[in-house]
Write a protein that holds these residues in place. Structure first.
Motif, PDB file in Angstrom:
ATOM      1  N   SER A 170      15.203  14.876 -19.305  1.00 25.57           N
ATOM      2  CA  SER A 170      15.148  16.121 -20.073  1.00 25.57           C
ATOM      3  C   SER A 170      16.526  16.749 -20.210  1.00 25.57           C
ATOM      4  CB  SER A 170      14.186  17.118 -19.415  1.00 25.57           C
ATOM      5  OG  SER A 170      12.869  16.619 -19.417  1.00 25.57           O
ATOM      6  N   THR A 201       9.582  20.469 -17.470  1.00 28.74           N
ATOM      7  CA  THR A 201       9.872  19.592 -16.324  1.00 28.74           C
ATOM      8  C   THR A 201      10.246  20.408 -15.091  1.00 28.74           C
ATOM      9  OG1 THR A 201      12.187  19.327 -17.039  1.00 28.74           O
ATOM     10  CG2 THR A 201      10.606  17.691 -17.792  1.00 28.74           C
ATOM     11  N   GLY A 230       8.750  27.086 -21.420  1.00 29.23           N
ATOM     12  CA  GLY A 230       8.209  25.764 -21.125  1.00 29.23           C
ATOM     13  C   GLY A 230       7.502  25.718 -19.791  1.00 29.23           C
ATOM     14  N   LEU A 282       4.534  22.774 -23.221  1.00 30.74           N
ATOM     15  CA  LEU A 282       5.446  22.314 -24.268  1.00 30.74           C
ATOM     16  C   LEU A 282       5.148  22.900 -25.639  1.00 30.74           C
ATOM     17  CD1 LEU A 282       7.812  20.555 -25.112  1.00 30.74           C
ATOM     18  CD2 LEU A 282       6.212  18.642 -25.375  1.00 30.74           C
ATOM     19  N   ASN A 316      11.263  21.786 -23.353  1.00 30.33           N
ATOM     20  CA  ASN A 316      10.881  20.591 -22.600  1.00 30.33           C
ATOM     21  C   ASN A 316      11.533  20.568 -21.219  1.00 30.33           C
ATOM     22  OD1 ASN A 316       9.581  17.904 -22.461  1.00 30.33           O
ATOM     23  ND2 ASN A 316      11.687  17.154 -22.403  1.00 30.33           N
TER      24      ASN A 316
END
Length: 225
Positions: free
Chosen positions: A198, A178, A71, A76, A174
């Protein structure tokens, strides 16, 4: 030794030799990988997928951190695409290794788990595999090893594993997205709303799945393995 067992053993040995001979680990330093993705995204994605498959198929630690890294580096949707296929293919290879090379060892060390899984497969078929895959606390590698002793076909195991693991894959990648957006990993950056959200979704996922299964009368399988 049966030909099928020799083929599987040879492929595993070849993968390890290639990884060590070409020092592929050097390409998985985060900053170096980001540059590589910008220059050659397809090749970088394939290389990352191969490493992920090796880790998953040999039941090595690191699948979670690799999902985060996917990620952070690939973003994503590209990250989800890579991890979804790599984890499912790697899991299926691990299942086949168990079936062809480690059958006696798995029977000896996971006899109780195998008995319960075999009963579950006979009772619920592929639904039993799906429920086990949907509960992340159940060790990924144990599912692969024990299902190698069942009569489930490899392609069936692959298809339903990929289907069931997709939600968790999305959440793991995900989280990586982040984390990859944080500059310097400062204290206040870690507590940004999107980062907290998240991690909260990732932690809540197994509890939500259990509640949904209980609501509809399904056995979540968590007490069976």
């Amino acid at each position: 030794m049966p030909k099928k067992r020799l083929v599987v053993l040879g492929l595993v040995a070849l993968a390890i030799i290639v990884f060590l001979a070409f020092d592929l680990a050097q390409y998985f330093e985060l900053e170096r990988l980001k540059v590589w993705v910008e220059e050659k995204p397809v090749i970088a994605g394939l290389a990352f997928a191969l490493i992920y498959m090796l880790v998953a198929s040999l039941s090595l630690p690191g699948a979670g951190p690799l999902s985060f890294a996917a990620g952070a580096v690939f973003g994503l949707w590209y990250g989800v695409l890579i991890v979804s296929f790599a984890s499912s293919i790697g899991a299926t290879i691990g299942m086949m290794i168990s079936r062809t090379l480690l059958k006696e060892w798995v029977e000896k060390h996971f006899q109780k788990a195998y008995k319960k899984v075999n009963e579950g497969v006979k009772r619920d078929g592929t639904l039993y595999l799906v429920t086990l895959r949907l509960i992340p606390p159940i060790p990924f590698f144990i599912i692969n090893l024990v299902f190698g002793l069942t009569n489930m076909r490899a392609r069936t195991f692959y298809f339903f594993s990929q289907l069931a693991m997709f939600p968790a894959t999305f959440l793991y990648v995900n989280v990586g997205v982040t984390l990859g957006s944080i500059e310097g990993l400062s204290f206040f950056e870690i507590f940004k709303p999107e980062v907290i959200a998240s991690f909260a979704a990732l932690i809540a996922f197994p509890f939500v799945i259990k509640a949904v299964m209980k609501r509809f009368g399904f056995n979540d399988g968590s007490t069976d393995v």
